[in-house]
Motif scaffolding. Sequence first.
Motif, PDB file in Angstrom:
ATOM      1  N   HIS A 197       4.425  -0.456   0.310  1.00  0.00           N
ATOM      2  CA  HIS A 197       5.197  -1.043   1.455  1.00  0.00           C
ATOM      3  C   HIS A 197       4.163  -1.765   2.164  1.00  0.00           C
ATOM      4  CE1 HIS A 197       3.568   2.622   3.386  1.00  0.00           C
ATOM      5  NE2 HIS A 197       3.574   2.189   4.357  1.00  0.00           N
ATOM      6  N   ASP A 203       0.702   5.001   1.876  1.00  0.00           N
ATOM      7  CA  ASP A 203       0.075   5.745   3.220  1.00  0.00           C
ATOM      8  C   ASP A 203      -0.686   6.784   2.725  1.00  0.00           C
ATOM      9  OD1 ASP A 203       1.140   3.786   4.800  1.00  0.00           O
ATOM     10  OD2 ASP A 203       2.364   5.195   6.188  1.00  0.00           O
ATOM     11  N   HIS A 262       0.840  -1.402  -0.021  1.00  0.00           N
ATOM     12  CA  HIS A 262      -0.224  -0.074  -0.019  1.00  0.00           C
ATOM     13  C   HIS A 262       0.977   1.266  -0.058  1.00  0.00           C
ATOM     14  CE1 HIS A 262       1.184  -0.782   4.082  1.00  0.00           C
ATOM     15  NE2 HIS A 262       0.753   0.925   4.528  1.00  0.00           N
TER      16      HIS A 262
END
Length: 396
Positions: free
Chosen positions: A355, A216, A214
């Motif tokens: 990540h 952030d 994903h």
Amino acid sequence: MENVDLPLTPDFEVWPVTAKTERFLVQDGALVVEWSDGARCAYHPLLLAENDPAGDVLHPLSRETVLSPLDFPEELKVVDAQISEDGGIEVFWSHGRRGSRYHPGWLRGIGWSGVVEPLIPAPILWRGRELTEPPTFDGSQALGDETVFLSWLRALRDYGVARLEGLPVRDGLLMETVERIGPVRESNFGRMYTLEIKDDPDSNAFTSSALLQHIDMPTRECPHGLQFLFCRENTTSGGEGIYTDACRIAEDLREEEPEHFRALCEICWTYNNRSKRSGYKASGPVVELGTSGEITAVRYNSWLRAPLVAALEDQDRAYRSYRAFARRAQDEAYQMKFAYRSGDLLAFDNRRVLHGRNGYDAQGGKRLIEGIYADRDDLHSAIRTLERHATGREKS
Ligand SMILES: [Fe+2]
């Protein structure tokens, strides 16, 4: 060597004189310069006029123009040009305007000769099998030697992920290191956050669960550009970091699954954070393109997507393309996996490199990782500034 008597330039950049003027021409009021390196560049009169380094146009300290575009006659023309005694390029004007002098390195540097260098070098794309570890630098050397620090920043810019290792574990080190690059960008998790298990988590990150790939902050109009993770302690088992170059995924989709690629560029998903204390929402396509079709960023986070409000055929197209992206993001061939070790400071481009992590056993030891966000612009500015230092040609 640079001639310090040459005219100022409208910036604080270094403009080495790499070519001489072979010939000046005036064409429809524009200045045309034939340079000794073979380039033939044309300069609009208004471009030259508003970048005149004289003090009544350019503030000598700020190097910003003090005039409006309307302060120059619309039909202003160059009438002649010559090399002045100090090596500057002297331009003579219509409308009784006084002459102007320009730095020859600057004039050559801004000249259009068919190719424009991109502001940022093209990224070096990778799959996990091609780049098995982040480019890694000795932490103490990097903090003590500007050249090594610059190498770390360039690796972060080019690969989207880069690591310092062997740093001393102490309070404040992460903040000091990030602030050498630029200002911290705060978030709803604070100025700095600690990845730890919370009783009332406002993100899956604050559990010991595995995390899928994903970015952030997809819930922000412009998601945070950089993320820095400093591992102060890790004696747990599992919890390895999993990193994936989403630009590589997108380029492979462009080539191999063009219909899904188009849908990923066209369909906007909305993302909303799931917090009792805030309500962020933003929408955008999974793959963002620049004006030349280059991939500028991705917005991918499967668990922060809001329900898609769209016609059924668009929902179908959106889900098929999202699944095509997810298949590659979750494919080990794309993934770089490594353990977080005490003293590691990992930096990555949050809008390019996805990540994730393996789950970890919270009972088996301690795990303390601090995190800070910043933005890409700060990285690029820091690189340019350090490059001026590195060449010893910084201008005052
Ligand atoms: Fe995350």
